[in-house]
Write a protein that holds these residues in place. Sequence first.
Motif, PDB file in Angstrom:
ATOM      1  N   GLN A   1       0.887  -1.296  -0.157  1.00 10.33           N
ATOM      2  CA  GLN A   1       0.249   0.662  -0.449  1.00 10.33           C
ATOM      3  C   GLN A   1       1.462   1.261  -0.198  1.00 10.33           C
ATOM      4  O   GLN A   1       1.926   0.682   0.869  1.00 10.33           O
ATOM      5  N   PRO A   2       0.960   2.163  -0.488  1.00  8.52           N
ATOM      6  CA  PRO A   2       0.997   3.552  -0.605  1.00  8.52           C
ATOM      7  C   PRO A   2       1.346   3.790   0.660  1.00  8.52           C
ATOM      8  O   PRO A   2      -0.071   3.900   1.611  1.00  8.52           O
ATOM      9  N   PRO A   3       2.500   5.034   1.689  1.00  6.79           N
ATOM     10  CA  PRO A   3       1.995   5.480   2.631  1.00  6.79           C
ATOM     11  C   PRO A   3       0.757   6.224   2.919  1.00  6.79           C
ATOM     12  O   PRO A   3       1.007   6.595   1.997  1.00  6.79           O
ATOM     13  N   GLU A   4       0.898   6.020   4.297  1.00  9.26           N
ATOM     14  CA  GLU A   4      -0.473   7.006   4.612  1.00  9.26           C
ATOM     15  C   GLU A   4      -0.280   8.778   4.630  1.00  9.26           C
ATOM     16  O   GLU A   4       0.886   9.007   6.581  1.00  9.26           O
ATOM     17  N   ILE A   5      -0.428   9.596   4.375  1.00  8.37           N
ATOM     18  CA  ILE A   5       0.179  10.712   4.477  1.00  8.37           C
ATOM     19  C   ILE A   5      -0.972  11.896   4.522  1.00  8.37           C
ATOM     20  O   ILE A   5      -1.790  12.258   3.393  1.00  8.37           O
ATOM     21  N   GLU A   6      -1.370  12.779   5.604  1.00  7.31           N
ATOM     22  CA  GLU A   6      -2.910  13.079   5.600  1.00  7.31           C
ATOM     23  C   GLU A   6      -2.203  14.172   4.424  1.00  7.31           C
ATOM     24  O   GLU A   6      -3.347  14.890   4.115  1.00  7.31           O
ATOM     25  N   ASN A   7      -1.444  15.304   4.764  1.00  3.92           N
ATOM     26  CA  ASN A   7      -1.259  16.354   4.152  1.00  3.92           C
ATOM     27  C   ASN A   7      -0.451  16.496   3.144  1.00  3.92           C
ATOM     28  O   ASN A   7       0.997  15.947   2.480  1.00  3.92           O
ATOM     29  N   GLU A   8      -0.991  16.301   1.532  1.00  2.00           N
ATOM     30  CA  GLU A   8      -0.540  15.661   0.420  1.00  2.00           C
ATOM     31  C   GLU A   8       0.357  17.060  -0.558  1.00  2.00           C
ATOM     32  O   GLU A   8       1.646  16.570  -0.866  1.00  2.00           O
ATOM     33  N   SER A   9       0.116  18.246   0.258  1.00  2.00           N
ATOM     34  CA  SER A   9       1.003  19.634   0.045  1.00  2.00           C
ATOM     35  C   SER A   9       2.074  19.247   0.359  1.00  2.00           C
ATOM     36  O   SER A   9       3.310  19.776   0.277  1.00  2.00           O
ATOM     37  N   LEU A  10       2.626  18.388   1.638  1.00  2.00           N
ATOM     38  CA  LEU A  10       3.522  18.532   2.422  1.00  2.00           C
ATOM     39  C   LEU A  10       4.343  17.346   2.209  1.00  2.00           C
ATOM     40  O   LEU A  10       5.429  16.455   2.659  1.00  2.00           O
TER      41      LEU A  10
END
Length: 319
Positions: A54-63
């Motif tokens: 799975q792709p990593p879980e990152i809340e803010n795609e802009s960062l």
Amino acid sequence: MKHSVKITLILLLIFLLAQFIGLLVVSQYIDIKISAISGKTVLNEETYDITGIQPPEIENESLSFIYIALAIVIGTVLILLIIKYKKRYLWKIWFFLSVFICLLISLSPFVYLLLLYLVSGLEILAYPVTFVLAALFAWMKTWRNNVYVHNFTELFIYGGLAAVIVPVLNMTSVVIIIVIISIYDMYAVWKSKHMVKMAKFQAKEKLFAGLYIPYSIGNEVTKKISKRVGKIKKGKGVKVKTGSAILGGGDIAFPLLFSGVLFKTTGMVFAHVITSLTSMLALGLLFFYSQKKKFYPAMPFIATGLFIGYGLVRLVLLI
């Protein structure tokens, strides 16, 4: 001109094919239409479930560019340490695992669809079949490599990488990462020169992440053409060039990430096609104006092509 016309065209063609194959891979893992409409990345979970990656879980795609930049720094340091302490076996293991994982991700949706098309119910074998194929190609690329296996696998590797990274990026973060990588590329090639050192190490070990086209391929083409037009006479031949042409893996991967994010953002194939073509043209200009036996950072030129293509896409959308 850095390479002959034939070699340059081969490099550009493979670069473009890798971009389009990457497009197909990304479209299997991301629901492009819903993602474009909602403004949020929507994954095809069943496709990811085949491999369990799975792709990593990152809340803010802009960062998300921060994490990618850190990964690049860590990876570069590790490679330089491997070179310094001559731990060739570590590089081979790392190389094998990287190729294997990327091929596993890239090939699995197509193996699944192929098995489903052949016999309904056979798709349950998608994972073991893909596992074997990815392992076989990764083994051949690492320990039994030749120019054909090397470049064939390069066509699919970056699609697998994009399927994991594109979901955590948006246009803001991908533009930032392209700018950062372009600046880093110029520094690493022209100033610190550690990128040149890494390229030479990989070429020496014959485990190079990127395209590798030996001039001998061009020589064979030249000989065949010369024979047909009667240029080769008894006791005479044609000039044979030695050496090779290379294009780093990052120079293929980063434009694919940019085009992939643009694709999921707009939901339109033409957006990906335009940026792929403009980046290829920019790369072609670099090859045309560069000099032999000199190293150049390709990313600043590719980035220029990407941004020009992005501008064209925005213009078309406004019209």
